[in-house]
Scaffold this active site. Structure first.
Site, PDB file in Angstrom:
ATOM      1  N   LYS A   1       0.851  -1.211   0.000  1.00 48.92           N
ATOM      2  CA  LYS A   1       0.000   0.000   0.000  1.00 48.92           C
ATOM      3  C   LYS A   1       0.868   1.235   0.000  1.00 48.92           C
ATOM      4  CE  LYS A   1       1.063   1.119   4.403  1.00 48.92           C
ATOM      5  NZ  LYS A   1       1.738   2.381   4.813  1.00 48.92           N
TER       6      LYS A   1
ATOM      7  N   ASP B   1      -1.960  -1.776   9.881  1.00 42.67           N
ATOM      8  CA  ASP B   1      -2.064  -1.898   8.428  1.00 42.67           C
ATOM      9  C   ASP B   1      -2.628  -3.238   7.973  1.00 42.67           C
ATOM     10  OD1 ASP B   1      -0.974   0.611   8.266  1.00 42.67           O
ATOM     11  OD2 ASP B   1       0.987  -0.034   7.533  1.00 42.67           O
TER      12      ASP B   1
END
Length: 308
Positions: free
Chosen positions: A16, A144
């Site tokens: 990401k 995350d």
């Protein structure tokens, strides 16, 4: 609960970038309030899970074998053991991780491994946990990890683990500039705290929650990379550049090469350069390669952890 007997399961999960990252002050528990927008991009971690009596881990795709721990310090190993405990599964798993996301690069590679391990072990063992239960386990592993499960584009608040999907139309093209030397997330946060102490930038009692600015969400909804370029922001960037001054030059080079704007991804040191489209990204990639860098063209948003 009955357990299935798949021989092996292969799961792919994306890295990401944070197109926006606002960081509040450090609280007594050591954590910071965050307001962030994650976008999953087409750079992937692959995790293969096979039946075993105990728990083991092998890793490929890294230049330094010591860069990735193979014990309980590894998020994927912890994910597998957490799922086994939650499901009361009596066996173990042999995990094979094939890495493409840079280690300690601010792109959530370890979190992607953990998300992939959860999905792979759930399928391998036939535990059949619903997505909400996997999300709960993921949030216990790190801020995350839930996003790596879901992918796409999402707003993260709290410690970054409270997720709400964000509408992002179209495709965004990025050129990533990796770094052979990683940056420690705790070191970067510590540097941010020190810089703020010097500047007196935050009040003594920082807010428990932050919000993502409306223009960031509007730019994502529009699908217009030029609008999004105006909204890119990372509170950790100054701290990352303090630790690694060369990152500022990489950002300058990228913009001179034709990128709309650039940002340090998360805690760094990966630099993400937003481009107007695929052709522009390829051109930026070519110019940076001639400068001796090792850039990579990726796009987002892409789906989260899935069996392939």
């Amino acid at each position: 609960m009955s357990f299935a007997a798949n021989e092996s399961v292969h799961v792919r999960a994306p890295g990401k970038i944070n197109v926006y990252l606002g960081v509040g002050g450090r609280h007594d528990d050591g954590y910071h309030a965050l307001a962030t927008v994650f976008q999953a991009v087409s750079l992937y971690e692959d995790v293969i899970a096979r039946h075993a009596d105990g728990f083991s881990l092998t890793v490929s795709g890294v230049e330094d074998p010591d860069a990735v721990p193979l014990d309980d310090r590894n998020l994927a190993m912890r994910a597998a053991k957490l799922l086994a405990a939650a499901a009361e599964y009596p066996g173990g798993v042999a995990l094979e991780i094939r890495k493409s996301v840079p280690v300690a690069g601010g792109m959530g590679g370890g979190s992607a491994d953990a998300a992939a391990a959860l999905v792979a072990c759930d399928a391998l063992w036939g535990t059949g946990f619903p997505q909400a239960r996997l999300h709960d386990l993921a949030s216990r592993l790190g801020a995350d990890v839930p996003f790596a499960l879901h992918g796409g584009t999402a707003v993260g608040t709290g410690r970054g683990d409270q997720l709400n999907p964000a509408l992002a139309r179209g495709r965004f093209d990025w050129v990533l500039v990796m770094s052979e030397q990683g940056l420690s997330t705790p070191v970067v946060y510590g540097r941010l705290d020190a810089l703020r102490d010097e500047e007196g930038a935050l009040a003594d009692d920082p807010p428990l929650s932050l919000d993502v600015p409306i223009p960031v969400l509007q730019a994502l909804r529009s699908g217009d990379p030029e609008l999004l370029a105006e909204s890119l922001h990372n509170d950790l960037q100054a701290a990352a550049v303090f630790e690694r001054p060369d990152l500022a030059e990489t950002l300058r080079l990228g913009i001179r090469a034709g990128a709309l704007h650039g940002i340090v991804s998360g805690s760094g040191p990966t630099v993400a350069l937003l481009c107007s489209g695929p052709e522009s990204a390829q051109e930026v990639q070519s110019v940076l390669r001639e400068s001796g860098l090792d850039p990579l063209h990726v796009h987002g948003p892409v789906p989260g952890a899935r069996i392939i």
